[in-house]
Design a protein around this motif. Structure first.
Motif, short mmCIF file in Angstrom:
data_model
loop_
_atom_site.label_atom_id
_atom_site.label_comp_id
_atom_site.label_asym_id
_atom_site.label_seq_id
_atom_site.Cartn_x
_atom_site.Cartn_y
_atom_site.Cartn_z
N LEU B 71 -26.69 6.64 1.05
CA LEU B 71 -26.95 6.87 -0.25
C LEU B 71 -28.06 7.99 -0.55
O LEU B 71 -28.83 8.41 0.69
N THR B 72 -28.16 8.88 -1.58
CA THR B 72 -28.84 9.96 -1.89
C THR B 72 -30.36 9.16 -2.02
O THR B 72 -30.35 7.92 -2.65
N MET B 130 -19.16 11.71 -0.50
CA MET B 130 -18.79 12.62 0.54
C MET B 130 -17.71 13.32 -0.10
O MET B 130 -16.94 12.97 -0.68
N THR B 131 -17.67 14.92 0.26
CA THR B 131 -16.68 15.67 0.05
C THR B 131 -16.15 16.17 1.38
O THR B 131 -17.10 16.68 2.15
N LEU B 132 -14.91 15.91 1.83
CA LEU B 132 -14.49 16.20 3.09
C LEU B 132 -13.47 17.40 3.17
O LEU B 132 -12.70 17.34 2.43
N ASP B 133 -13.75 18.18 4.29
CA ASP B 133 -12.55 19.18 4.43
C ASP B 133 -11.55 18.40 5.38
O ASP B 133 -11.84 18.09 6.73
N SER B 141 -21.55 20.31 1.70
CA SER B 141 -22.76 19.99 0.87
C SER B 141 -22.39 19.55 -0.44
O SER B 141 -21.72 20.12 -1.30
N GLU B 142 -23.06 18.34 -0.86
CA GLU B 142 -23.05 17.93 -2.08
C GLU B 142 -23.98 18.47 -3.04
O GLU B 142 -23.83 18.55 -4.34
N ASP B 438 -27.42 28.44 0.32
CA ASP B 438 -27.94 27.43 1.11
C ASP B 438 -29.20 26.92 0.14
O ASP B 438 -30.17 26.03 0.49
N LEU B 439 -29.39 27.24 -1.09
CA LEU B 439 -30.42 26.59 -1.88
C LEU B 439 -30.44 25.19 -2.23
O LEU B 439 -29.31 24.61 -2.59
N PRO B 440 -31.57 24.55 -2.08
CA PRO B 440 -31.43 23.10 -2.29
C PRO B 440 -31.24 22.80 -3.53
O PRO B 440 -31.70 23.57 -4.58
#
Lengths: 106, 559
Positions: B71-72, B130-133, B141-142, B438-440
């Motif tokens: 969970l986020t 989740m996003t999966l390759d 990354s979400e 890679d900016l949060p």
């Protein structure tokens, strides 16, 4: 790629059909020819137009399931009408091939 | 009641169309972009630029990936507000889902957890995603926003207004008004057939705007009607939520009855049990679809009561060969892998509903129909935009004479929702290419860029439409056209600079998702330049004329 070709043919039939239906109207007829078209010519143009649109539907049906084909056809008609309207407003002479069978009056 | 039925219809068309037209513009434009939401996702997330993949092996790849879904922080905090006691670190698993389409290289996965002591027993789940390759089994990354499917797509049906679900209701009302506008438009339009193909761009702005309004409205009428109607039907459950409100006990009883009829357990048994090979179940489902002569890629895989003796595995087909929303789900007992049941054939009512929904959601594989839908949607935008232009053109001289600001305000709002929306969209794509990789919370920044750009465009629109109050063409239109041209062109160039995927490469490779977005960006830029130059000519032609000409009432039949 036969499907793509059949669909391209369906779109071309749609455009030609809408073109003939448009040219059966006095105002658009006059964009290519002078005067008003004879009654017989109007009827011929409308028959040609309707036949081309029907052919477009038939082509759509050979490619897809009937539910999909009917949607493709309805949308093809809309796109064809837009293409004909914009052609008439900018380059009406491009539609001359649609009347090539009809000798211009001298 | 006005003098005649036609006058009444004209009044309805004008004023309701104006009030909701700004919303409709957003729905039609972002709806059109949603036809290509997955392709826009590829453009926005270069790491996902590869060919669409089939559903990967559950046993080898998906199960370990599902177990990594957390969970986020935000989801956990939100769930805490619905629970009586502090949530433990690990919540009990409830369900897993994996979803893909024939246009998706990446796989969307989610894991549902149960609250331990829910305040409302009907609202006792919380989800991690989740996003999966699927090529590597690694997650993406979400923080990277799928701009097409996560921003433009929801924009067209809920405007990103989440408070009280108000966005859905505003869009629903706009769709209803769209239907009203179409019917009233046909009633007030006297020459539907005689002017079917009529567009006279060289006539006065008023005349050509009305021609274009009628043309794009009439030739795509079946499209506009079906999409407004099907959009309403898709969310009928929100607009008419009988199941959750007035008939709740009945709905609950029905749910229980269905569970016992179908043999798909509603509740977990509370006895832990391992899962049999899901790959074997998928193979069995594909064998059964093949026996029925259907396309057999898996679109959706769902597992209920994960880790329990009552676990079920549901395998649904990606319905790429039909318009209707179809899945032909086959359900298995999780611990043993035996088939519980296949979905019943659809009843007539459900079949119609699925067809209408499928027509709108377009899960089918058909490149031409997709192009035609896009054309239909954009013609809807042109129809609405020319409606605004006609409204302003008709009134600005009179308003200038009486000192009213009405026409100017409408023109400013029209600029905001036509060119301003294009500016916001293009700026977001520019921002997407310029923000550090890679900016949060990168996606949040992209959304902020979108809204800020739109806000600035609106401010500019109100500032630079002062000319309308003097019955001239507002320079805001021309200036924003230049901004659209610059930003759209810049977005395409930045895609090349930051990823190396320039058009020659993407076209040579046949990678149409990215090539297509770039081509549309460049075409929009070109169109915006043409529009800006034409506007300049009309402004110059109109400036002296406005002083000399007496107000000429145009097309009194149309309000």
């Amino acid at each position: 790629m036969p499907d793509a070709l059949l669909l391209a043919a369906a779109l071309l039939c749609g455009i030609a059909g809408m073109g003939w239906l448009a040219l059966a109207m006095d105002v658009h007829w006059r964009q290519l020819r002078s005067g008003t078209p004879a009654r017989k010519i109007i009827v011929t143009l409308r028959v040609l137009g309707s036949t081309a649109l029907a052919a477009s539907l038939a082509l759509c049906l050979t490619v897809d399931h009937v539910s999909m084909a009917s949607l493709v056809w309805v949308m093809t008609l809309a796109a064809s009408a837009l293409i004909i309207a914009f052609t008439l407003s900018t380059r009406p002479v491009w539609l001359a091939p649609l009347l090539v069978w009809l000798p211009a009056r001298t | 009641m006005l003098q005649s039925f036609r006058h009444s219809m004209t009044w309805v068309h004008t004023w309701f169309g104006l009030a909701l037209g700004f919303v409709l513009m957003v729905c039609f434009f972002f709806g059109s972009l949603s036809v290509y939401d997955r392709e826009i996702d590829r453009w926005a997330i270069p790491a996902s630029r590869f060919e669409p993949q089939p559903m990967p092996s559950f046993d080898r790849m998906l199960e370990p990936a599902f177990r990594r879904i957390q969970l986020t922080k935000e989801a956990r905090e939100e769930a805490q507000t619905r629970n009586e006691e502090p949530l433990p670190d690990t919540l009990p698993l409830h369900e897993w889902g994996a979803y893909t389409t024939h246009r998706d290289p990446v796989l969307s996965m989610w894991s549902g957890f149960e609250l331990t002591r829910p305040k409302d027993p009907d609202n006792d789940h919380v989800y991690g995603v989740m996003t999966l390759d699927p090529r590597t089994g690694q997650e993406l990354s979400e923080d990277k926003l799928k701009i097409g499917s996560q921003f433009f797509y929801p924009m067209h049906y809920e405007l990103h207004i989440h408070w009280l679900g108000l966005g859905y209701w505003i869009v629903g009302l706009a769709a209803l008004i769209m239907l009203v506008a179409l019917v009233s438009g046909v009633v007030m339009h006297r020459k539907v057939f005689r002017e079917f193909f009529t567009f006279r761009p060289k006539k006065q702005t008023q005349r050509s705007a009305l021609d274009l309004h009628n043309l794009t409205g009439v030739v795509a009428l079946p499209f506009h009607f079906m999409f407004a109607l099907s959009g309403l039907i898709v969310f009928a459950g929100i607009y008419f939520p009988v199941g959750e409100t007035m008939m709740k006990p009945l709905a609950k009883a029905h749910q229980k009855l269905e569970a016992s009829r179908t043999g798909l357990p509603e509740e977990a048994a509370g006895i832990p049990a391992p899962l049999a090979s899901v790959d074997a179940m998928v193979a069995e489902a594909q064998r059964r679809w093949a026996a029925r002569g259907m396309a057999g890629e898996v679109g959706f895989l769902g597992i209920h009561h994960v880790g329990d003796a009552n676990a079920t595995v549901s395998v649904y087909r990606a319905g790429t060969d039909r318009v209707t929303l179809t899945g032909e789900g086959i359900h298995f007992k999780g611990p043993t892998g035996e088939v519980i049941r296949e979905d019943d054939p659809k009843t007539a009512a459900a079949g119609i509903n699925d067809f209408v929904t499928g027509l709108h959601l377009q899960h089918f594989r058909h490149w031409l129909l997709r192009v035609l839908y896009f054309v239909g949607g954009i013609s809807g935008c042109v129809c609405i935009a020319t409606g605004f232009i006609f409204f302003v053109g008709k009134r600005k001289r009179q308003h200038a004479a009486t000192g009213s600001q009405g026409a100017r305000i409408v023109d400013a709002l029209a600029v905001t929702t036509v060119t301003g929306m294009l500016i916001a969209t293009a700026t977001m794509l520019v921002g997407n290419r310029l923000l550090p990789e890679d900016l949060p919370l990168r996606g949040v920044w992209e959304e902020r860029i979108f809204w800020s750009a739109w806000g600035l465009a609106m401010a500019h629109a109100f500032w630079r439409t002062a000319a309308v109050a003097q019955a001239r063409i507002a320079p805001a239109w021309r200036e924003q056209c230049w901004a659209v041209a610059g930003l759209a062109g810049l977005a395409a160039v930045l895609n090349w600079v930051t990823t190396g995927d320039h058009l020659f490469k993407t076209i040579a490779d046949g990678y149409w998702p990215v090539a297509g977005v770039d081509l549309v960006l460049l075409a929009s830029a070109a169109l915006a330049i043409v529009a800006a130059r034409k506007l300049r000519l009309r402004e110059q032609a109109g400036a002296p004329a406005a002083k000399e000409d007496a107000p000429a009432p145009l097309e009194t039949a149309h309000a």
